[in-house]
Design a protein around this motif. Structure first.
Motif, PDB file in Angstrom:
ATOM      1  N   UNK A  92      -3.442   0.444  -2.886  1.00  0.00           N
ATOM      2  CA  UNK A  92      -2.190  -0.113  -2.355  1.00  0.00           C
ATOM      3  C   UNK A  92      -1.286   0.986  -1.808  1.00  0.00           C
ATOM      4  N   UNK A  93      -1.188   2.097  -2.520  1.00  0.00           N
ATOM      5  CA  UNK A  93      -0.345   3.197  -2.050  1.00  0.00           C
ATOM      6  C   UNK A  93      -0.899   3.812  -0.768  1.00  0.00           C
ATOM      7  N   UNK A  94      -2.238   3.926  -0.699  1.00  0.00           N
ATOM      8  CA  UNK A  94      -2.839   4.477   0.515  1.00  0.00           C
ATOM      9  C   UNK A  94      -2.610   3.538   1.699  1.00  0.00           C
ATOM     10  N   UNK A  95      -2.781   2.228   1.462  1.00  0.00           N
ATOM     11  CA  UNK A  95      -2.542   1.261   2.540  1.00  0.00           C
ATOM     12  C   UNK A  95      -1.081   1.274   2.978  1.00  0.00           C
TER      13      UNK A  95
ATOM     14  N   UNK B 216       2.970   2.852   7.074  1.00  0.00           N
ATOM     15  CA  UNK B 216       4.188   3.586   7.455  1.00  0.00           C
ATOM     16  C   UNK B 216       3.897   4.544   8.600  1.00  0.00           C
ATOM     17  N   UNK B 217       2.770   5.267   8.518  1.00  0.00           N
ATOM     18  CA  UNK B 217       2.429   6.209   9.580  1.00  0.00           C
ATOM     19  C   UNK B 217       2.159   5.471  10.889  1.00  0.00           C
TER      20      UNK B 217
ATOM     21  N   UNK C 296       6.133  -8.959   5.633  1.00  0.00           N
ATOM     22  CA  UNK C 296       7.366  -8.218   5.288  1.00  0.00           C
ATOM     23  C   UNK C 296       7.300  -6.782   5.797  1.00  0.00           C
ATOM     24  N   UNK C 297       8.431  -6.295   6.291  1.00  0.00           N
ATOM     25  CA  UNK C 297       8.536  -4.904   6.735  1.00  0.00           C
ATOM     26  C   UNK C 297       8.847  -4.001   5.547  1.00  0.00           C
ATOM     27  N   UNK C 298       8.261  -2.828   5.540  1.00  0.00           N
ATOM     28  CA  UNK C 298       8.508  -1.870   4.475  1.00  0.00           C
ATOM     29  C   UNK C 298       9.894  -1.261   4.618  1.00  0.00           C
TER      30      UNK C 298
END
Length: 825
Positions: free
Chosen positions: A226-229, A234-235, A276-278
């Motif tokens: 999840x953190x990698x995704x 974001x990138x 949803x947007x981060x």
């Protein structure tokens, strides 16, 4: 060489283009892929394709020879598997029919043919091997080929632009999109080349066509995945925002529609994708839009022109269309910023850490827009919203707005926005009944108010009376004199216009209105709520602008400040110092004409001089320095000798527990006082019989503490201070402040004032002035000491053992060892 042109009919050309452009189905692609795999497997198992083609050519030559022999009437022999054997048998049959020279020539040709056939086979095999090696090498080179791609530049903290680049795998990709044509349209001879157009590189990024759809799966996903995704998303959005912004800055007239893609990233749910947007993406979108508006917004105020009712030129129409579209986008952005701030500023709003972070970023964006374009459309709406945010419950937002208003007040030339903001602050404080945060008052400290005459109305009335009397005198003048006076008046008017006197008068009028509004706020708080939490800021503002207060308010203001000093026991030292500073600023300026005895204020100041120390409140020593300038420098002639010496003695006593920059500022003030008066020379004499009585340092009245009976012995302590400049300045005062000779100061230190000494020698930024030299490199000197033994006879015993030679060779056979313990036992 020329190229021969073949004329093809239009129907065949259209059919060829249609078949060429028709995309292959998956089934056709699979068949082609299967054929290639079969061909590759055959090539790996059997002979190469080049050898097969060579065999086909040899078989064709053999069939031609066979046909030729049949036509000559010669019966060919049965073909054998070996082609060379067939040719040899054929030549042998022909040799049976020949004799003599013909037979010798035939045999010689037969030998040459065999040698040539062997050489051809070897050359053919060598060429096939070279071609296969070249194909394999080119394929490997294409797989390992890299291309250099330039990344977006970054800006360092020092303002330096850093360019970046990276290497990626080479993937061949066509940049041209062929234009589709219908098969029924006839193709002219002049339009033989295929039409092609360049595609817009921003469309796929703006529309987010590269976003991979999320497929629901029942597989368990770990937190790491999840953190990698999340980081990958974001990138990807960072790259997308960068492409959109760079395209808009290149040509904003054609890319106004791209604002909608950035607005979608600000929302909690993206309307385009429904996802949803981060939070980092929403913040980055807001900051990016702000930077775009800071770059493309004009410096003037855009006017609305109805192009349907007015006829304008083409260039004007394009400009007006762009400005109207820009104004609409700017309005939408401000509406979104207002929605973010409303969540934390209004009752019933959704107040959680996420909304607070978004509101903080929104406030910072609006502050930057207000500083960059203070006179664009809708900027007054921004200022009104920021005034309300100046009283919110979050200190970060209040500090940002406070700093923004200070910068705007300092750089505002027209003073229109300054007057508007001060009026809104006055309305806010009046509505909240003085129950506001300190930032609402301290932001007005950034006002550049110097030469403002609040008595201008009275002066104008007096001037009007003089002009009226002058008018009556002109009436009695002759016609010739009146004509001359009229020409002179017109000439003076033109001169005033060339000197921009009218603009100065308008600016002075606005500045007068601003300072009246500021004093209205200050006096309302002092009169209605003297115990308010903003009292310290009010007193600080009065001390800053006391030189422009109207003379009619002096006596009332001094009485109010004296009442605050005497009746409010819970008043802090900072508020007391500001009260005293305000009073002495008033009395040193226009208040000299007032008949007021300031002895009670001298006592208050003498009592609070030791409140500042080398701790957290050391920065407040500047308040004492400003008050000392008013007391010891400007009002030195109105003070008695006893009071002046008492202030100098207490000031030097307080310098012992200040930082070195505070001590330097104290010594600078004392040096200046010594230079202005000769009364203080008695304090340098160590004879105690000069004064009458005994010095009482704890007495709160400077008039009766008997400071003349003591001396400035603190100078001897400061002469051994750790700071070299403090030592030099202390010895300079102890020597009687000489201008030249022994004990004189160098020019770079002697010309500095007390405030400049306090600022230049400040070490809060971890910088020591002067710089500390590095220690000299050297080896430490080792002192040889005498050996000490517990047993007094031990030295004699081991000397005896050494003489007897009871030594043993060590295991490494390099050193000698002696077991003293066993030998002594």
């Amino acid at each position: 060489m020329g190229v021969k042109k073949v004329k093809i009919s239009s129907v065949k050309r259209a059919a060829h283009l249609k078949s060429k452009k028709t995309p292959l189905t998956k089934q056709q692609q699979n068949k082609i892929k299967q054929k290639k795999e079969n061909l590759r497997s055959k090539r790996d198992q059997g002979p190469s394709i080049f050898s097969q083609k060579a065999h086909k050519r040899d078989n064709l030559a053999q069939r031609k020879k066979h046909n030729k022999l049949s036509s000559l009437g010669l019966a060919p022999l049965e073909a054998d598997n070996d082609d060379d054997g067939d040719d040899d048998n054929l030549l042998d049959n022909i040799a049976d029919m020949l004799d003599g020279d013909d037979l010798a020539m035939l045999n010689e040709n037969k030998r040459k043919r065999k040698a040539k056939t062997v050489e051809d086979v070897d050359d053919q095999q060598q060429s096939v091997g070279l071609e296969m090696a070249y194909a394999t090498a080119s394929k490997k080179e294409e797989e390992t080929q890299k291309i250099k791609v330039n990344l977006l530049p970054i800006k360092s903290r020092d303002g330096e632009i850093i360019t970046r680049s990276t290497e990626v795998d080479y993937v061949p990709k066509t940049k041209l999109q062929k234009q589709e044509k219908d098969s029924d349209v006839e193709v002219n001879d002049e339009e033989d080349d295929e039409a092609s157009v360049y595609t817009d590189s921003d469309d796929d990024v703006v529309n987010d066509e590269a976003a991979a759809p999320i497929v629901p799966t029942k597989k368990m996903i770990s937190t790491t995945d999840l953190l990698i995704a999340r980081q990958q998303e974001i990138e990807r959005q960072k790259y997308r925002i960068g492409i959109i912004c760079s395209g808009m800055l290149e040509k904003p007239e054609d890319k106004m529609r791209n604002f909608h893609a950035l607005y979608e990233l600000m929302d909690e749910i993206n309307p385009a994708s429904g996802l949803p947007n981060l939070m980092p993406v929403r913040k980055l979108a807001m900051i990016s839009v702000t930077e775009i508006f800071k770059d493309i917004l004009p410096e003037y105020r855009v006017g609305q022109i109805d192009t349907k009712m007015q006829t304008v030129r083409k260039a004007t129409l394009e400009r007006v269309t762009f400005e109207n579209a820009l104004l609409q986008q700017f309005k939408k952005f401000l509406q979104k910023m207002e929605q973010f701030t409303a969540q934390v500023n209004k009752r019933g709003g959704l107040k959680n850490p996420q909304t607070v972070k978004l509101a903080t970023v929104a406030v910072q964006c609006m502050c930057e827009l207000l500083e960059a374009h203070p006179y664009f459309n809708y900027v007054q709406n921004i200022a009104q919203l920021l005034v309300y945010m100046l009283n919110c419950h979050y200190g970060t937002m209040r500090q940002a707005v406070n700093q923004c208003f200070r910068t705007l007040f300092a750089n505002d030339k027209k003073l229109d926005m300054t007057l508007f903001i001060v009026r809104r602050i006055n309305n806010l404080i009046k509505t909240k009944q003085n129950n506001v945060h300190v930032e609402c008052i301290t932001c007005m400290m950034g006002l550049k108010i110097k030469n403002v005459n609040l008595d201008a109305e009275k002066e104008n009335e007096l001037k009007q009376k003089k002009l009226e009397s002058h008018r009556q005198r002109l009436i009695s003048m002759s016609k010739k004199e009146r004509k001359r006076r009229k020409k002179l008046t017109e000439l003076n008017k033109e001169l005033e216009e060339t000197r921009a006197e009218e603009n100065k008068q308008v600016k002075l009028q606005k500045l007068t209105e601003i300072i009246k509004m500021v004093f209205t706020i200050y006096f309302r708080v002092l009169k209605n709520d003297p115990t308010s939490r903003v009292l310290s800021a009010i007193l600080e503002g009065l001390a800053e602008f006391a030189h422009v207060i109207n003379l009619d308010f002096f006596s009332d203001l001094i009485n109010v400040l004296n009442q605050i000093l005497e009746e409010q026991d819970e008043l802090g030292y900072r508020e007391r110092l500001h009260c005293i500073q305000t009073i002495f600023v008033i009395l040193s300026g226009q208040g000299e004409v007032l008949n007021i005895d300031p002895i009670r204020f001298y006592q208050h100041f003498y009592r609070n001089m030791l409140a500042v120390q080398a701790g957290k409140n050391h920065a407040d020593f500047t308040i004492i320095l400003r008050t000392l300038d008013e007391v010891l420098v400007k009002r030195r002639r109105n003070m008695s000798q006893q009071r002046l010496m008492a202030f100098v003695k207490r000031l030097l006593t307080g310098s012992l527990y200040l930082l070195h920059n505070g001590t330097l500022a104290t010594l600078g003030t004392i040096k200046q006082t010594f230079q202005l008066t000769s009364v203080l020379d008695t304090l340098l004499d160590t004879d105690c019989s000069i004064g009458s009585g005994r010095y009482d340092p704890e007495l709160e009245d400077p008039e009766y503490c008997n400071a003349a009976a003591t001396s400035l012995y603190e100078l001897t302590i400061l002469a051994r201070h750790y700071h070299p400049t403090v030592r030099r300045l202390a010895m300079h005062i102890a020597n009687g402040v000489p201008a030249s000779g022994d004990g004189a100061l160098p020019t770079d230190i002697g010309k500095l004032t007390s405030h400049e000494l306090f600022t230049q020698f400040d070490s809060t930024q971890m910088a020591f002035n002067p710089t500390i030299p590095l220690p000299k490199a050297g080896q430490p000197k080792l002192k040889k000491g005498k050996p000490m033994f517990i047993r007094s006879d031990f030295k004699q015993e081991y000397n005896k053992l050494l003489k007897e030679g009871k030594l043993a060779l060590s295991k490494d056979k390099q050193t000698l060892q002696l077991d003293f313990l066993s030998a002594l036992q």
